[in-house]
Design a protein around this motif. Sequence first.
Motif, PDB file in Angstrom:
ATOM      1  N   LYS A  76       0.690  -0.923  -0.373  1.00  0.00           N
ATOM      2  CA  LYS A  76      -0.089   0.123  -0.343  1.00  0.00           C
ATOM      3  C   LYS A  76       1.069   0.916  -0.147  1.00  0.00           C
ATOM      4  N   GLY A  77       0.743   1.804  -0.554  1.00  0.00           N
ATOM      5  CA  GLY A  77       0.959   3.383  -0.571  1.00  0.00           C
ATOM      6  C   GLY A  77       1.163   4.613   1.076  1.00  0.00           C
ATOM      7  N   ALA A  78       1.392   5.210   1.056  1.00  0.00           N
ATOM      8  CA  ALA A  78       1.290   6.586   2.771  1.00  0.00           C
ATOM      9  C   ALA A  78       1.538   7.522   2.346  1.00  0.00           C
ATOM     10  N   ASP A  79       1.783   8.088   3.738  1.00  0.00           N
ATOM     11  CA  ASP A  79       2.014   9.720   3.022  1.00  0.00           C
ATOM     12  C   ASP A  79       3.243   9.585   4.449  1.00  0.00           C
ATOM     13  N   VAL A  80       3.990  10.060   4.341  1.00  0.00           N
ATOM     14  CA  VAL A  80       5.449  10.072   4.253  1.00  0.00           C
ATOM     15  C   VAL A  80       6.338  11.124   5.510  1.00  0.00           C
ATOM     16  N   VAL A  81       6.290  11.127   6.135  1.00  0.00           N
ATOM     17  CA  VAL A  81       7.602  12.186   6.317  1.00  0.00           C
ATOM     18  C   VAL A  81       8.876  12.434   5.959  1.00  0.00           C
ATOM     19  N   GLU A  82       8.997  14.212   5.565  1.00  0.00           N
ATOM     20  CA  GLU A  82       9.528  15.140   4.469  1.00  0.00           C
ATOM     21  C   GLU A  82      10.145  15.925   5.349  1.00  0.00           C
ATOM     22  N   ALA A  83      10.990  15.726   6.503  1.00  0.00           N
ATOM     23  CA  ALA A  83      11.684  17.192   6.936  1.00  0.00           C
ATOM     24  C   ALA A  83      13.004  17.171   7.750  1.00  0.00           C
ATOM     25  N   GLU A  84      13.524  18.076   8.296  1.00  0.00           N
ATOM     26  CA  GLU A  84      14.601  18.177   9.012  1.00  0.00           C
ATOM     27  C   GLU A  84      15.089  16.633  10.018  1.00  0.00           C
ATOM     28  N   GLY A  85      13.775  16.562  10.616  1.00  0.00           N
ATOM     29  CA  GLY A  85      13.301  15.838  11.728  1.00  0.00           C
ATOM     30  C   GLY A  85      13.876  14.077  11.551  1.00  0.00           C
ATOM     31  N   VAL A  86      13.517  14.422  10.543  1.00  0.00           N
ATOM     32  CA  VAL A  86      13.502  12.639   9.425  1.00  0.00           C
ATOM     33  C   VAL A  86      15.027  12.972   9.652  1.00  0.00           C
ATOM     34  N   ARG A  87      15.631  13.160   8.550  1.00  0.00           N
ATOM     35  CA  ARG A  87      16.749  13.384   8.171  1.00  0.00           C
ATOM     36  C   ARG A  87      17.513  13.614   9.610  1.00  0.00           C
ATOM     37  N   LEU A  88      17.466  13.040  10.567  1.00  0.00           N
ATOM     38  CA  LEU A  88      18.394  13.183  11.901  1.00  0.00           C
ATOM     39  C   LEU A  88      18.412  12.102  12.600  1.00  0.00           C
ATOM     40  N   ALA A  89      17.126  11.712  12.307  1.00  0.00           N
ATOM     41  CA  ALA A  89      16.815  10.447  12.658  1.00  0.00           C
ATOM     42  C   ALA A  89      17.821   9.511  12.292  1.00  0.00           C
ATOM     43  N   ALA A  90      18.112   9.522  10.520  1.00  0.00           N
ATOM     44  CA  ALA A  90      18.399   8.724   9.498  1.00  0.00           C
ATOM     45  C   ALA A  90      20.569   9.346  10.329  1.00  0.00           C
ATOM     46  N   SER A  91      20.765  10.123  10.064  1.00  0.00           N
ATOM     47  CA  SER A  91      21.985  10.790  10.674  1.00  0.00           C
ATOM     48  C   SER A  91      22.507  10.336  12.067  1.00  0.00           C
ATOM     49  N   VAL A  92      21.722   9.510  12.839  1.00  0.00           N
ATOM     50  CA  VAL A  92      22.183   8.870  14.100  1.00  0.00           C
ATOM     51  C   VAL A  92      21.566   7.684  14.205  1.00  0.00           C
ATOM     52  N   SER A  93      20.770   6.938  12.998  1.00  0.00           N
ATOM     53  CA  SER A  93      21.288   5.704  12.715  1.00  0.00           C
ATOM     54  C   SER A  93      21.785   4.959  12.421  1.00  0.00           C
ATOM     55  N   LEU A  94      22.712   5.998  11.136  1.00  0.00           N
ATOM     56  CA  LEU A  94      23.996   5.749  10.667  1.00  0.00           C
ATOM     57  C   LEU A  94      24.699   5.391  11.864  1.00  0.00           C
TER      58      LEU A  94
END
Length: 330
Positions: A76-94
């Motif tokens: 299914k499709g979805a409306d997903v977050v696109e913002a600086e907060g999710v990029r911070l989460a990506a940085s932390v995860s990496l």
Amino acid sequence: MFGIVRPCRHVMCKGLYADWMGHLCGLCLALRDEHGHLSRLVTNYDGLLVSVLTEAQSPTSTSRRRAGPCALRGFKGADVVEAEGVRLAASVSLLLAAGKVRDHVADGDGVYARRPVAAGATRLAGRWSSAGTAMAGTLGFDPTPLTAAADRQALLERAPVQAPPGSGAAPGLRELTGPTEDAVAAAFAHTAVLAGKPHNREALEAAGRGFGRLAHLIDAVEDLADDRASGAYNPLAATGTGLDEARRHCDAAHAELRAAVDGLDLPRPGLTRALLVRETGSAVSRAFATAGTHGTGHSPDTRPTTPERRRESGRRSGTPAGCCRWRAPH
């Protein structure tokens, strides 16, 4: 490894669960779009909390975009977050994943004992570390507490080898959770910068320390039986901390986390409270309900098989899918 916060659609209202999935899928896609498909392996629930916290401090909903069908969403499709907060989460995860992979290589865990695997994993960890550091720079985030956590943890955990628990020379349990607490506190606090709410910084640091301690302790409780069986390091065994005392530490950390969340200025508090208060409480209960039964044949996991459970099963497999959690590697 998805961490201690594991929301379920059956106990979370439909709107909050949809918001949660928007953050989760947003993180996965941000990793893919900026760092390639392989980086999606580092997607994890706990690191995603920084995206949730960033949005919670904003008076309006974070920008979203429509994503196409995905197997993990039942195509299914979805409306997903696109913002600086999710990029911070990506940085932390990496950054966390890079540290964990390096730790596996250094310890020669499982398949990492093979030279070709170790060499490939080391290169992958280097790429993830560089990517996470570069992304952090674009957000004005100093990643030092995260990148230094693994080395600090290793130093602390080597000390008990030369000093028996209780001698005063070995680090205590609170000292052992320190690197994790500092890493989470730094990441949580930076969400105040991204959201333009500097007055939240102190409470966010307190929330980060409470959550970091809780994550580290729950991980130790869940791993205790297996670590004893394999002879691997475990902070509870190293400090002579029994399960009753460990539960008291967890309950105290949860109370501190709840108090810190109560002190935040959050125009949109619903999802944050559901995750950082209710779900962490459930995580404590879940960990101690099965404490000491891993690897014994008792208390099997009877939750239904789902995409999340299949990926969660990689936790002890030695694969990169099980490399990422708030707890500093040991």
